[in-house]
Write an enzyme that holds these catalytic residues in place. Structure first.
Site, PDB file in Angstrom:
ATOM      1  N   ARG A  90       9.429   8.801   7.787  1.00  0.00           N
ATOM      2  CA  ARG A  90      10.297   8.599   6.611  1.00  0.00           C
ATOM      3  C   ARG A  90       9.443   8.476   5.351  1.00  0.00           C
ATOM      4  O   ARG A  90       9.831   7.819   4.398  1.00  0.00           O
ATOM      5  CB  ARG A  90      11.167   7.370   6.788  1.00  0.00           C
ATOM      6  CG  ARG A  90      10.419   6.085   7.047  1.00  0.00           C
ATOM      7  CD  ARG A  90      11.358   4.924   6.840  1.00  0.00           C
ATOM      8  NE  ARG A  90      10.711   3.677   7.217  1.00  0.00           N
ATOM      9  CZ  ARG A  90      11.229   2.504   6.979  1.00  0.00           C
ATOM     10  NH1 ARG A  90      12.373   2.414   6.358  1.00  0.00           N
ATOM     11  NH2 ARG A  90      10.613   1.409   7.345  1.00  0.00           N
ATOM     12  N   ASP A 249      -1.253   1.996  14.158  1.00  0.00           N
ATOM     13  CA  ASP A 249      -0.809   2.898  13.095  1.00  0.00           C
ATOM     14  C   ASP A 249      -0.571   2.153  11.790  1.00  0.00           C
ATOM     15  O   ASP A 249      -0.333   2.769  10.761  1.00  0.00           O
ATOM     16  CB  ASP A 249       0.469   3.651  13.510  1.00  0.00           C
ATOM     17  CG  ASP A 249       1.566   2.709  13.966  1.00  0.00           C
ATOM     18  OD1 ASP A 249       1.320   1.900  14.871  1.00  0.00           O
ATOM     19  OD2 ASP A 249       2.674   2.764  13.410  1.00  0.00           O
ATOM     20  N   ASP A 259       1.929  -1.540   5.120  1.00  0.00           N
ATOM     21  CA  ASP A 259       3.156  -1.597   5.895  1.00  0.00           C
ATOM     22  C   ASP A 259       3.754  -2.994   5.977  1.00  0.00           C
ATOM     23  O   ASP A 259       3.612  -3.711   6.960  1.00  0.00           O
ATOM     24  CB  ASP A 259       2.947  -1.019   7.300  1.00  0.00           C
ATOM     25  CG  ASP A 259       3.884   0.151   7.518  1.00  0.00           C
ATOM     26  OD1 ASP A 259       4.976   0.116   6.944  1.00  0.00           O
ATOM     27  OD2 ASP A 259       3.534   1.087   8.233  1.00  0.00           O
TER      28      ASP A 259
HETATM   29  P1  AMP Z   1       6.671   1.157  11.121  1.00  0.00           P
HETATM   30  O1  AMP Z   1       7.139   0.185  12.154  1.00  0.00           O
HETATM   31  O2  AMP Z   1       7.397   1.062   9.809  1.00  0.00           O
HETATM   32  O3  AMP Z   1       5.204   1.143  10.949  1.00  0.00           O
HETATM   33  O4  AMP Z   1       7.093   2.608  11.671  1.00  0.00           O
HETATM   34  C1  AMP Z   1       6.667   3.103  12.916  1.00  0.00           C
HETATM   35  C2  AMP Z   1       7.036   4.557  13.033  1.00  0.00           C
HETATM   36  O5  AMP Z   1       8.448   4.745  12.972  1.00  0.00           O
HETATM   37  C3  AMP Z   1       6.462   5.456  11.952  1.00  0.00           C
HETATM   38  O6  AMP Z   1       6.136   6.683  12.550  1.00  0.00           O
HETATM   39  C4  AMP Z   1       7.607   5.597  10.984  1.00  0.00           C
HETATM   40  O7  AMP Z   1       7.511   6.770  10.213  1.00  0.00           O
HETATM   41  C5  AMP Z   1       8.792   5.646  11.924  1.00  0.00           C
HETATM   42  N1  AMP Z   1      10.040   5.228  11.288  1.00  0.00           N
HETATM   43  C6  AMP Z   1      10.367   3.978  10.874  1.00  0.00           C
HETATM   44  N2  AMP Z   1      11.603   3.962  10.343  1.00  0.00           N
HETATM   45  C7  AMP Z   1      12.073   5.224  10.384  1.00  0.00           C
HETATM   46  C8  AMP Z   1      13.304   5.856   9.993  1.00  0.00           C
HETATM   47  N3  AMP Z   1      14.299   5.171   9.425  1.00  0.00           N
HETATM   48  N4  AMP Z   1      13.409   7.178  10.202  1.00  0.00           N
HETATM   49  C9  AMP Z   1      12.438   7.881  10.776  1.00  0.00           C
HETATM   50  N5  AMP Z   1      11.267   7.352  11.180  1.00  0.00           N
HETATM   51  C10 AMP Z   1      11.080   6.041  10.995  1.00  0.00           C
HETATM   52 MG    MG Z   2       3.854   1.984   9.888  1.00  0.00          MG
END
Ligand code: AMP
Ligand code: MG
Length: 498
Positions: A90, A249, A259
């Site tokens: 996203r 990540d 993040d």
């Molecule tokens: P995060 O927990 O924010 O670090 O996200 C972990 C993974 O999930 C990353 O690859 C993000 O791009 C993906 N991600 C989080 N929220 C969304 C969303 N609403 N739509 C698509 N991908 C998402």
């Molecule tokens: Mg992330």
């Protein structure tokens, strides 16, 4: 739409590590937040944030002609389990700018719609979590902790479906880079060594240019990443910050905090503090952060090994493993050193000598034990210790139920302070630059975000102004410095904001 002056080295030099993307169209863009100070730092004219096109621009409807939106590939260990393909699900990197200090910075959207890495997600983000990232990032920056920062947040005018329907938003994030441990894991796991090598050389050129071309540059790079991470996590600990989702990540190779999902600052000191609703086992609890950073660093080292030695050269592999292990094994000591250096300043110990590490570490540890057993607010306790340094221990004593235990510790501490001969007023003043009066307290953050989600930005703006001035003694007397009721904190849960 005017150009930003982007120079997109990532897109140019690393084909195959990303997918081109396009922001989703926002039906009714409205600018909620604009970071003029950061725009100035980036050399962007204020017009970009204040002009008639600003809302459309930061909602993703209008792009500067030199933007080259891409979704970066990365993998990652999430809560210990490996996901070979995550990537910008996203987010879109628009391009890079060289800031006024000569540093290359990424400008990226978050919440700008689906990409080839979106998996089941909608690619969107809600107003609350994006403004939360503003508050947390600006607070960390003001506290002197390296962090990605928000340049703007625009509401899209669209509802996003979460547990309830929420107003959608796009955040524009500025980062030293978005390269993560997971970026390397993506190519290492696929055995794409050529790509991995190019990624490593790119990252080294960007973050550790002294190492360009050095035969042992990967090892040097590992060491540099470890040093940055040790300093960063030590700073987190010294302000009571809990990142909440230290997956590989979410660990930036630049050494910036990145993040801001379920992160939170603790109130009463508790090493086991964890707020994230999905962290059931406390993997990312406050006091686990050094061990997790250590573990993540080991995962990072594994990705570098194939670049450090040829797969069929047994002795070279053994040497590479031994070299990497030496860096990894040194990490806990480096982190402890950085932690103690920070704690010394918070304790008012600024002179180089006498420096008995074990005794000073014990002094700090015993202080923290006191805070823990008596459930004293971490931020206020450290801050009020400064007043004790200039002969006013009462505000601090008032926060303890068992004052005799505190007094015994204070006597020890005063004896240690006396050994360097610094006048009390000077010590207190310097301590107030090491322990903030203001952190983003969870109940205030939630209050501001709830109001913003309902359309009232005033509490968000007021909180942001206070967070940008965290050392201010006068702020101690305001509600922004006061802890939440303990039952509020006990029941506080944070979410990833997806
Ligand atoms: P995060 O927990 O924010 O670090 O996200 C972990 C993974 O999930 C990353 O690859 C993000 O791009 C993906 N991600 C989080 N929220 C969304 C969303 N609403 N739509 C698509 N991908 C998402
Ligand atoms: Mg992330």
């Amino acid at each position: 739409m005017q150009s930003f002056g982007f120079d997109n080295t990532y897109a140019r030099e690393l084909p195959g590590t990303y997918a081109p993307g396009k922001p989703a169209t926002a039906p009714a863009p409205r600018l909620l937040f604009a970071n003029l100070a950061l725009a100035e730092e980036l050399g962007l004219p204020a017009e970009v944030l204040q002009g008639p096109d600003a809302a459309a621009l930061f909602a993703g409807n209008l792009l500067p002609p030199d933007a080259e939106p891409i979704a970066q590939a990365y993998a990652g260990h999430q809560f210990g389990g490996f996901s070979p393909q995550l990537g910008d699900g996203r987010a879109l990197l628009l391009g890079e700018l060289i800031d006024r200090a000569g540093q290359r910075r990424d400008i990226a959207f978050k919440g700008s719609g689906r990409t080839p890495f979106s998996r089941g997600g909608d690619g969107k983000a809600a107003v609350g979590p994006m403004l939360r990232e503003v508050l947390m990032g600006e607070a960390m920056h003001a506290l002197g902790i390296r962090t990605t920062r928000a340049l703007a947040v625009a509401a899209t005018g669209e509802l996003v479906r979460r547990e309830t329907a929420l107003p959608g938003a796009v955040l524009t994030r500025v980062a030293a880079s978005h390269l993560r441990v997971g970026s390397f894991q993506f190519f290492a796991a696929r055995g794409e060594l050529d790509m991995l090598g190019r990624l490593a050389d790119y990252t080294i050129a960007r973050h550790d240019p002294d190492l360009i071309g050095a035969p042992d540059r990967q090892l040097g790079f590992l060491r540099a990443v470890a040093e940055r991470q040790a300093r960063l996590v030590a700073q987190w600990l010294n302000v009571g910050f809990i990142h909440g989702v230290m997956n590989t990540d979410n660990m930036a190779l630049s050494g910036e905090t990145i993040d801001y999902g379920p992160c939170a600052f603790m109130e009463a000191y508790d090493p086991a503090a964890v707020f994230s609703s999905i962290d059931h086992n406390g993997r990312y609890a406050y006091a686990n952060q050094p061990a997790i950073a250590h573990w993540n660093l080991a995962r990072f080292a594994e990705t570098l090994l194939p670049l450090m030695a040829d797969a069929d050269d047994e002795p070279a592999i053994e040497r590479a493993v031994a070299d990497a292990m030496e860096v990894i094994d040194a990490f806990p000591t480096a982190l402890d050193g950085a932690l103690l250096a920070g704690q010394r300043h918070k304790l008012g110990l600024f002179a180089a000598t006498p420096a008995d590490d074990a005794a000073d570490a014990a002094l700090a540890a015993d202080w923290l034990t006191l805070l823990h057993t008596q459930a004293v607010d971490f931020t206020l306790a450290w801050r009020l210790l400064a007043s004790a340094a200039e002969g006013q221990p009462e505000p601090l004593r008032d926060r303890f139920a068992d004052r005799a235990a505190l007094d015994a510790w204070l006597a020890r501490w005063q004896a240690r302070c006396a050994s360097d001969g610094m006048p009390g007023a000077e010590r207190a003043q310097r301590m107030r630059r090491a322990s903030p009066a203001i952190i983003p307290r969870n109940h205030l953050v939630e209050e501001a975000l709830a109001a913003a989600t309902a359309g009232d930005l005033a509490p968000f703006e007021a909180l942001l102004a206070v967070l940008r001035n965290p050392w201010d003694e006068a702020a101690l007397l305001t509600r922004y410095a006061a802890p939440a009721a303990t039952d509020v904190t006990a029941g506080y849960r944070t979410f990833c904001g997806t």
